[in-house]
Design a protein around this motif. Structure first.
Motif, PDB file in Angstrom:
ATOM      1  N   TRP A 186     -10.035  -2.495   3.615  1.00  0.00           N
ATOM      2  CA  TRP A 186     -10.476  -0.704   4.458  1.00  0.00           C
ATOM      3  C   TRP A 186      -9.366  -0.130   3.750  1.00  0.00           C
ATOM      4  CZ3 TRP A 186     -13.558  -1.138   9.059  1.00  0.00           C
ATOM      5  CH2 TRP A 186     -13.994  -2.371   9.414  1.00  0.00           C
ATOM      6  N   GLU A 187      -9.565   1.078   4.321  1.00  0.00           N
ATOM      7  CA  GLU A 187      -9.020   2.139   4.091  1.00  0.00           C
ATOM      8  C   GLU A 187      -8.121   2.406   5.053  1.00  0.00           C
ATOM      9  OE1 GLU A 187     -10.155   5.086   1.227  1.00  0.00           O
ATOM     10  OE2 GLU A 187     -10.552   3.485  -0.538  1.00  0.00           O
ATOM     11  N   MET A 188      -6.719   3.104   5.326  1.00  0.00           N
ATOM     12  CA  MET A 188      -6.420   3.639   6.917  1.00  0.00           C
ATOM     13  C   MET A 188      -5.605   4.608   6.550  1.00  0.00           C
ATOM     14  SD  MET A 188      -4.762   1.593   9.947  1.00  0.00           S
ATOM     15  CE  MET A 188      -3.013   0.996   8.864  1.00  0.00           C
ATOM     16  N   ASP A 189      -5.861   5.542   7.689  1.00  0.00           N
ATOM     17  CA  ASP A 189      -5.448   7.060   8.057  1.00  0.00           C
ATOM     18  C   ASP A 189      -5.435   7.737   8.692  1.00  0.00           C
ATOM     19  OD1 ASP A 189      -4.449   9.536   6.828  1.00  0.00           O
ATOM     20  OD2 ASP A 189      -6.213  10.287   6.444  1.00  0.00           O
ATOM     21  N   CYS A 190      -4.412   9.301   9.301  1.00  0.00           N
ATOM     22  CA  CYS A 190      -4.675   9.567  10.463  1.00  0.00           C
ATOM     23  C   CYS A 190      -4.593  10.632  10.194  1.00  0.00           C
ATOM     24  CB  CYS A 190      -3.451   9.450  11.039  1.00  0.00           C
ATOM     25  SG  CYS A 190      -2.249   8.124  11.586  1.00  0.00           S
ATOM     26  N   VAL A 191      -5.669  11.531  11.610  1.00  0.00           N
ATOM     27  CA  VAL A 191      -6.432  12.637  11.425  1.00  0.00           C
ATOM     28  C   VAL A 191      -5.679  13.417  12.507  1.00  0.00           C
ATOM     29  CG1 VAL A 191      -8.315  13.609  12.346  1.00  0.00           C
ATOM     30  CG2 VAL A 191      -8.687  11.837  10.985  1.00  0.00           C
ATOM     31  N   CYS A 192      -4.994  14.716  12.670  1.00  0.00           N
ATOM     32  CA  CYS A 192      -4.018  14.634  13.528  1.00  0.00           C
ATOM     33  C   CYS A 192      -4.330  16.000  13.598  1.00  0.00           C
ATOM     34  CB  CYS A 192      -2.837  15.389  12.790  1.00  0.00           C
ATOM     35  SG  CYS A 192      -1.930  13.999  11.920  1.00  0.00           S
ATOM     36  N   GLY A 193      -4.409  16.252  15.349  1.00  0.00           N
ATOM     37  CA  GLY A 193      -4.521  17.656  15.654  1.00  0.00           C
ATOM     38  C   GLY A 193      -3.803  18.854  15.853  1.00  0.00           C
ATOM     39  N   SER A 203     -11.578   2.411   7.393  1.00  0.00           N
ATOM     40  CA  SER A 203     -12.723   2.888   7.038  1.00  0.00           C
ATOM     41  C   SER A 203     -13.123   1.602   6.219  1.00  0.00           C
ATOM     42  CB  SER A 203     -13.271   4.760   5.515  1.00  0.00           C
ATOM     43  OG  SER A 203     -12.984   5.153   6.653  1.00  0.00           O
ATOM     44  N   GLU A 204     -13.862   0.647   6.011  1.00  0.00           N
ATOM     45  CA  GLU A 204     -14.485  -0.195   5.219  1.00  0.00           C
ATOM     46  C   GLU A 204     -15.095   0.227   4.064  1.00  0.00           C
ATOM     47  OE1 GLU A 204     -15.817  -3.824   3.511  1.00  0.00           O
ATOM     48  OE2 GLU A 204     -17.439  -2.173   3.898  1.00  0.00           O
ATOM     49  N   ARG A 205     -14.169   0.272   2.483  1.00  0.00           N
ATOM     50  CA  ARG A 205     -14.522   0.983   1.749  1.00  0.00           C
ATOM     51  C   ARG A 205     -16.331   0.096   0.726  1.00  0.00           C
ATOM     52  NH1 ARG A 205     -11.582   1.915  -2.589  1.00  0.00           N
ATOM     53  NH2 ARG A 205     -12.624   1.424  -4.187  1.00  0.00           N
ATOM     54  N   LEU A 206     -16.574  -0.998   1.072  1.00  0.00           N
ATOM     55  CA  LEU A 206     -18.432  -1.285   0.983  1.00  0.00           C
ATOM     56  C   LEU A 206     -19.474  -0.491   1.572  1.00  0.00           C
ATOM     57  CD1 LEU A 206     -20.011  -3.021  -1.623  1.00  0.00           C
ATOM     58  CD2 LEU A 206     -19.787  -5.217   0.800  1.00  0.00           C
ATOM     59  N   THR A 207     -19.565  -0.576   3.235  1.00  0.00           N
ATOM     60  CA  THR A 207     -20.290  -0.916   4.082  1.00  0.00           C
ATOM     61  C   THR A 207     -20.155   0.989   4.702  1.00  0.00           C
ATOM     62  OG1 THR A 207     -19.164  -1.453   5.839  1.00  0.00           O
ATOM     63  CG2 THR A 207     -20.681  -2.457   4.828  1.00  0.00           C
ATOM     64  N   ARG A 208     -19.260   1.416   4.324  1.00  0.00           N
ATOM     65  CA  ARG A 208     -18.385   3.035   4.679  1.00  0.00           C
ATOM     66  C   ARG A 208     -18.306   2.966   6.007  1.00  0.00           C
ATOM     67  NH1 ARG A 208     -19.138   2.176  -0.519  1.00  0.00           N
ATOM     68  NH2 ARG A 208     -18.848   4.411  -1.800  1.00  0.00           N
ATOM     69  N   LYS A 209     -18.491   1.755   7.062  1.00  0.00           N
ATOM     70  CA  LYS A 209     -17.990   1.661   8.480  1.00  0.00           C
ATOM     71  C   LYS A 209     -16.916   2.268   8.743  1.00  0.00           C
ATOM     72  CE  LYS A 209     -18.463  -0.815  12.429  1.00  0.00           C
ATOM     73  NZ  LYS A 209     -19.521  -0.002  13.800  1.00  0.00           N
ATOM     74  N   GLU A 210     -17.270   3.355  10.119  1.00  0.00           N
ATOM     75  CA  GLU A 210     -15.836   3.621  10.430  1.00  0.00           C
ATOM     76  C   GLU A 210     -15.196   2.665  11.778  1.00  0.00           C
ATOM     77  OE1 GLU A 210     -13.730   7.870   9.164  1.00  0.00           O
ATOM     78  OE2 GLU A 210     -14.327   5.364   8.534  1.00  0.00           O
ATOM     79  N   ILE A 211     -14.190   2.314  11.984  1.00  0.00           N
ATOM     80  CA  ILE A 211     -13.210   2.292  13.687  1.00  0.00           C
ATOM     81  C   ILE A 211     -12.320   3.225  14.169  1.00  0.00           C
ATOM     82  CG2 ILE A 211     -12.058   0.412  14.457  1.00  0.00           C
ATOM     83  CD1 ILE A 211     -13.708  -1.363  12.642  1.00  0.00           C
ATOM     84  N   PHE A 242     -10.778  -8.204   7.503  1.00  0.00           N
ATOM     85  CA  PHE A 242      -9.963  -6.983   7.186  1.00  0.00           C
ATOM     86  C   PHE A 242      -9.149  -7.849   6.004  1.00  0.00           C
ATOM     87  CE2 PHE A 242     -10.907  -5.798  11.114  1.00  0.00           C
ATOM     88  CZ  PHE A 242     -11.160  -4.552  10.960  1.00  0.00           C
ATOM     89  N   LYS A 243      -9.448  -8.177   5.424  1.00  0.00           N
ATOM     90  CA  LYS A 243      -8.675  -9.036   4.100  1.00  0.00           C
ATOM     91  C   LYS A 243      -7.565  -8.239   3.706  1.00  0.00           C
ATOM     92  CE  LYS A 243     -13.148 -10.756   2.680  1.00  0.00           C
ATOM     93  NZ  LYS A 243     -13.925 -11.349   1.647  1.00  0.00           N
ATOM     94  N   SER A 244      -7.901  -6.403   4.166  1.00  0.00           N
ATOM     95  CA  SER A 244      -6.428  -6.041   2.965  1.00  0.00           C
ATOM     96  C   SER A 244      -6.807  -4.550   3.380  1.00  0.00           C
ATOM     97  CB  SER A 244      -7.216  -6.081   1.219  1.00  0.00           C
ATOM     98  OG  SER A 244      -8.128  -5.336   1.588  1.00  0.00           O
ATOM     99  N   ILE A 245      -5.923  -3.873   3.336  1.00  0.00           N
ATOM    100  CA  ILE A 245      -6.172  -2.330   4.302  1.00  0.00           C
ATOM    101  C   ILE A 245      -5.339  -0.944   3.295  1.00  0.00           C
ATOM    102  CG2 ILE A 245      -5.678  -0.835   6.117  1.00  0.00           C
ATOM    103  CD1 ILE A 245      -5.648  -3.302   7.804  1.00  0.00           C
ATOM    104  N   THR A 246      -5.809  -0.607   2.370  1.00  0.00           N
ATOM    105  CA  THR A 246      -5.094   0.634   1.490  1.00  0.00           C
ATOM    106  C   THR A 246      -4.579   1.481   2.530  1.00  0.00           C
ATOM    107  OG1 THR A 246      -5.929  -0.253  -0.230  1.00  0.00           O
ATOM    108  CG2 THR A 246      -4.819   1.783  -0.325  1.00  0.00           C
ATOM    109  N   VAL A 247      -3.333   2.079   2.747  1.00  0.00           N
ATOM    110  CA  VAL A 247      -2.872   3.202   3.302  1.00  0.00           C
ATOM    111  C   VAL A 247      -2.072   3.661   2.567  1.00  0.00           C
ATOM    112  CG1 VAL A 247      -2.516   1.337   5.639  1.00  0.00           C
ATOM    113  CG2 VAL A 247      -1.054   2.239   4.131  1.00  0.00           C
ATOM    114  N   ASP A 248      -1.398   5.286   3.446  1.00  0.00           N
ATOM    115  CA  ASP A 248      -0.933   6.554   2.334  1.00  0.00           C
ATOM    116  C   ASP A 248       0.951   6.155   2.867  1.00  0.00           C
ATOM    117  OD1 ASP A 248      -0.420   7.282   5.259  1.00  0.00           O
ATOM    118  OD2 ASP A 248      -1.850   8.785   4.564  1.00  0.00           O
ATOM    119  N   ASN A 249       1.520   6.884   2.308  1.00  0.00           N
ATOM    120  CA  ASN A 249       2.928   6.777   3.052  1.00  0.00           C
ATOM    121  C   ASN A 249       3.480   7.604   3.938  1.00  0.00           C
ATOM    122  OD1 ASN A 249       4.329   4.859   0.014  1.00  0.00           O
ATOM    123  ND2 ASN A 249       2.587   6.413  -0.312  1.00  0.00           N
TER     124      ASN A 249
END
Length: 343
Positions: A186-193, A203-211, A242-249
């Motif tokens: 997975w990849e993880m991020d924040c969407v701000c308002g 976001s799951e990298r293979l299926t593009r599933k979004e949570i 959830f084998k791995s999660i890639t995030v920013d800094n």
């Protein structure tokens, strides 16, 4: 046999100049090396009625009208005729296809390409069968009157790296994760308002599933709480999903121990990898799907005004979007197949 060539705009300007100089049609043909019939046809194509004021009298103005030749008018008429060349329009009178396409694009906010793929994937019956290239050409021609194409310009800003990643760098992430051949990465991020509430997006990298989770603030403790909820939701299968999660800094992901540690107290639940600073391309799936979220929650919106039900509708919309990369299957369908395989 000599190949016929159409007149250029320069030649038409020469004809206009010679015609205004009172040259005969035969003289114009000889000077330009053209056939006399060509000159006759050309003068007819560019003919227009020229009106001039000749004299002024006490009872009014005497108007003189004469037929003249305009190179620009002739060129415009020629271009108009050329635009009608080519194959006939394939849409014909298939108004049902146009109506369905406009409804899905405008009301459901799905791209025209995705709608076309959905029609083929679901084997929907329309009289029209066109390619993606033809579809977008028809949209540019205005055959879908309510659909407009938006062209975005990307702006890139160069920045300097100021610090190293907080936890395990993406450089140490297994190479097979980048290939997108295995499920559960997975990849993880924040969407701000505009205000404090933010969205935590996975976001799951293979299926593009979004949570998507709605968080009250952009703090590390809130991120850990969301992952704890997620772990309870998936139970024993969490480690496989959830084998791995890639995030920013970002500071919200600073607590990598809390992200990795299981809420049940049984060691690690996942592995976290940190991208290089200012390298959002290393979370390409995340960034691409964030753009889809922004279609329903525009940038600058107050996320606090969106309810949990609203966020769920956004998540469902993204996950049920027909995707060309999956031959127009949806992320939800693929994700469920992988879950069943794990179970």
């Amino acid at each position: 046999m000599k190949k016929r060539r159409n007149l250029t705009f320069t030649q038409r300007l020469q004809i206009e100049t010679l015609n205004n100089a009172k040259k005969t049609k035969k003289e114009i043909a000889q000077i330009l090396g053209l056939h006399l019939c060509t000159i006759y046809r050309e003068l007819k194509r560019g003919a227009y009625e020229h009106t001039t004021k000749q004299d002024t009298f006490w009872y009014g103005v005497r108007i003189k009208k004469q037929i003249k030749y305009s190179a620009q008018i002739s060129q415009d008429r020629y271009d108009l005729l050329c635009s009608g060349k080519g194959r006939p329009i394939k849409l014909g009178k298939d108004f049902a296809f146009v109506k369905y396409m406009e409804k899905r694009v405008i009301e459901d906010k799905i791209s025209a390409c995705a709608v076309l793929g959905e029609i083929k994937y679901k084997n929907m019956q329309f009289d029209t069968n066109i390619s993606k290239t033809t579809l977008y050409r028809y949209i540019e021609m205005g055959l879908f009157p309510h659909i407009r194409l938006e062209k975005r310009k990307k702006e890139y800003k160069k920045v300097k790296i100021k610090r190293a990643p907080k936890g395990t760098s993406i450089e140490r992430r297994p190479k097979e994760i980048k290939q997108r051949n295995s499920f559960g990465h997975w990849e993880m991020d924040c969407v701000c308002g505009k205000t404090k509430p933010v969205l935590l997006v996975l976001s799951e990298r293979l299926t593009r599933k979004e949570i998507i989770f709605k968080m009250e603030n952009q703090k590390a403790i809130s991120v850990v709480k969301c992952l704890n909820i997620l772990e309870r939701r998936f139970g024993k299968t969490f480690k496989k999903v959830f084998k791995s999660i890639t995030v920013d800094n970002g500071s919200e992901f600073a607590d990598f121990h809390g992200i990795e540690k299981s809420s049940y107290g049984h060691g690690k639940r996942t592995s976290v990898f940190y991208c290089h600073p200012y390298c959002s391309s290393e979370r390409g799936t995340n960034e691409r799907l964030n753009r889809e979220i922004r279609r329903l929650i525009p940038k600058g919106s107050d996320i606090g005004k969106y309810t949990i039900q609203d966020i769920q509708r956004v998540e469902d919309w993204v996950n049920n979007y027909p995707r060309e990369i999956f031959n127009y299957a949806t992320s939800s369908e693929l994700f469920e197949k992988h879950l069943q395989a794990i179970a």
